[in-house]
Design an enzyme around this catalytic site. Structure first.
Site, PDB file in Angstrom:
ATOM      1  N   TYR A  32       0.830  -1.203   0.000  1.00 54.41           N
ATOM      2  CA  TYR A  32       0.000   0.000   0.000  1.00 54.41           C
ATOM      3  C   TYR A  32       0.859   1.246   0.000  1.00 54.41           C
ATOM      4  CZ  TYR A  32       0.763   0.975   5.026  1.00 54.41           C
ATOM      5  OH  TYR A  32       1.311   1.294   6.236  1.00 54.41           O
ATOM      6  N   ARG A  51       8.373   4.638  -4.272  1.00 50.82           N
ATOM      7  CA  ARG A  51       8.364   3.732  -3.110  1.00 50.82           C
ATOM      8  C   ARG A  51       7.381   2.582  -3.343  1.00 50.82           C
ATOM      9  NH1 ARG A  51       7.128   6.137   2.775  1.00 50.82           N
ATOM     10  NH2 ARG A  51       5.007   6.216   1.954  1.00 50.82           N
ATOM     11  N   LYS A 146       6.321  -1.534   2.079  1.00 49.75           N
ATOM     12  CA  LYS A 146       5.107  -1.036   2.717  1.00 49.75           C
ATOM     13  C   LYS A 146       4.012  -2.088   2.516  1.00 49.75           C
ATOM     14  CE  LYS A 146       2.985   3.552   3.322  1.00 49.75           C
ATOM     15  NZ  LYS A 146       3.000   3.563   4.778  1.00 49.75           N
ATOM     16  N   GLU A 178      12.436   3.087  13.960  1.00 52.75           N
ATOM     17  CA  GLU A 178      11.427   4.073  13.563  1.00 52.75           C
ATOM     18  C   GLU A 178      10.268   3.976  14.541  1.00 52.75           C
ATOM     19  OE1 GLU A 178       9.635   3.112   9.740  1.00 52.75           O
ATOM     20  OE2 GLU A 178       9.748   0.972  10.164  1.00 52.75           O
ATOM     21  N   LEU A 202      10.920   1.849   7.160  1.00 51.75           N
ATOM     22  CA  LEU A 202      10.289   2.353   5.942  1.00 51.75           C
ATOM     23  C   LEU A 202      10.921   3.702   5.602  1.00 51.75           C
ATOM     24  CD1 LEU A 202       7.870   1.767   3.963  1.00 51.75           C
ATOM     25  CD2 LEU A 202       6.749   3.628   5.182  1.00 51.75           C
TER      26      LEU A 202
HETATM   27  N1  PMP Z   1       7.381   4.166   9.057  1.00 54.04           N
HETATM   28  C1  PMP Z   1       6.245   3.460   9.105  1.00 54.04           C
HETATM   29  C2  PMP Z   1       6.262   2.085   9.686  1.00 54.04           C
HETATM   30  C3  PMP Z   1       5.050   4.025   8.625  1.00 54.04           C
HETATM   31  O1  PMP Z   1       3.897   3.321   8.658  1.00 54.04           O
HETATM   32  C4  PMP Z   1       5.065   5.356   8.131  1.00 54.04           C
HETATM   33  C5  PMP Z   1       3.798   6.002   7.666  1.00 54.04           C
HETATM   34  N2  PMP Z   1       3.384   5.506   6.445  1.00 54.04           N
HETATM   35  C6  PMP Z   1       6.279   6.040   8.080  1.00 54.04           C
HETATM   36  C7  PMP Z   1       7.429   5.419   8.562  1.00 54.04           C
HETATM   37  C8  PMP Z   1       6.356   7.444   7.556  1.00 54.04           C
HETATM   38  O2  PMP Z   1       6.303   7.454   6.134  1.00 54.04           O
HETATM   39  P1  PMP Z   1       5.728   8.710   5.354  1.00 54.04           P
HETATM   40  O3  PMP Z   1       6.522   9.886   5.777  1.00 54.04           O
HETATM   41  O4  PMP Z   1       5.945   8.374   3.921  1.00 54.04           O
HETATM   42  O5  PMP Z   1       4.278   8.834   5.723  1.00 54.04           O
END
Ligand code: PMP
Length: 286
Positions: A32, A51, A146, A178, A202
């Site tokens: 996703y 991504r 993702k 993270e 991610l």
């Molecule tokens: N890490 C994880 C595990 C996430 O679910 C998200 C949110 N999608 C992020 C980091 C942050 O990514 P982004 O800045 O692209 O929303």
């Protein structure tokens, strides 16, 4: 009522149905993306589609659309929903097939896109900062994909909810990875520290924006492994995601972070981020 896209058609969300044998339902076999939309303009679309391609490659699923096709269908979803600021959720699974772990042959993927109103983080949380807790990162080691199978993230995030905190910050082998649904930065002695992008986290689109803004505005930064000890002795901690933008973590496991208030680097980056968003709203969708 919101309008969604499912397998080539726009329809009211209430009418959308998925067969029970969809591999997304059976195995969590899919990927996703979440793309923010400001003033009906897609924010960093090409970064999100890049991504998404990385996620498709990671699970060996063919991307059903070209980037131009994705853009066209996402713009249709935006146009058919009411709010100016939206979060677009795209979800692609390996389709509907008899239950068997092995990949099905010649099975079209299921493609689903929905829109939700995108609400800016509440002002009071920007002013006070938010609470987070720490937990051991017990997810798999392809966190760069993702994937829709988010059970570990769901369980980890619930730990934060149970503790009246907004996020769970994850530690693997003594190092920060993270958040359960966000990226985390640490500030020490005026230097912004970011964990390196690898298979353990991610690669956040907001993470990239933050590092670009730091580079352009002479904020000192280092991309390197960050130990749990450095996290716990940080002057500031930042949390970033497409929906939360940039927030200051001012309590960690019931200890104050720094002086317990959002710090100077948070304030600077938050302002720069709002300015960057405003330039996007003026028409640049890159
Ligand atoms: N890490 C994880 C595990 C996430 O679910 C998200 C949110 N999608 C992020 C980091 C942050 O990514 P982004 O800045 O692209 O929303």
């Amino acid at each position: 009522m919101s309008t969604i896209y499912l397998n080539g058609k726009l329809m009211p969300i209430e009418e959308a149905c998925i067969p029970v044998l969809d591999r997304g339902f059976i195995f969590g076999d899919g990927v996703y993306e979440l793309i923010p939309v400001y003033s009906r303009k897609l924010f960093r679309l090409h970064h999100h589609l890049h991504r998404l391609q990385h996620s498709f490659d990671g699970i060996r699923l063919m991307n059903p659309y070209s980037n131009a096709q994705w853009q066209d269908l996402l713009e249709q979803v935006i146009a058919n929903n009411k709010t100016e600021d939206q979060s677009l959720y795209l979800h692609v699974t390996r389709g509907v097939a008899k239950r068997d772990h092995a990949f099905p042959q010649n099975t079209p993927p299921t493609v689903f896109v929905m829109s939700n109103p995108l609400l800016a983080p509440p002002q009071e949380l920007l002013l006070s900062g938010v609470a987070a807790i720490c937990a051991i990162d017990n997810r798999w080691i392809r966190c760069d994909i993702k994937a829709i199978s988010l059970l570990p993230n769901v369980l980890l995030r619930q730990l934060a909810v149970d503790a009246n905190a907004i996020e769970t910050i994850l530690i693997r082998d003594g190092f920060l990875t993270e958040g359960a649904a966000s990226n985390i930065f640490v500030i020490k002695d005026k230097v912004l520290l970011a964990p390196p992008k690898n298979h353990l986290m991610l690669a956040g689109i907001t993470y990239d924006v933050v590092l670009e803004l730091a580079a352009e505005n002479n904020i000192a930064y280092e991309v390197r492994e960050i130990s749990e000890d450095e996290l716990r002795h940080a002057d500031e901690i930042l949390l970033t995601s497409s929906t939360k933008e940039i927030m200051a973590v001012t309590r960690l496991d019931d200890e104050q972070v720094g002086d317990g208030k959002p710090g100077a680097i948070f304030k600077q980056l938050h302002q720069l981020y709002q300015h960057y968003k405003a330039t996007i709203m003026r028409g640049n969708t890159a």
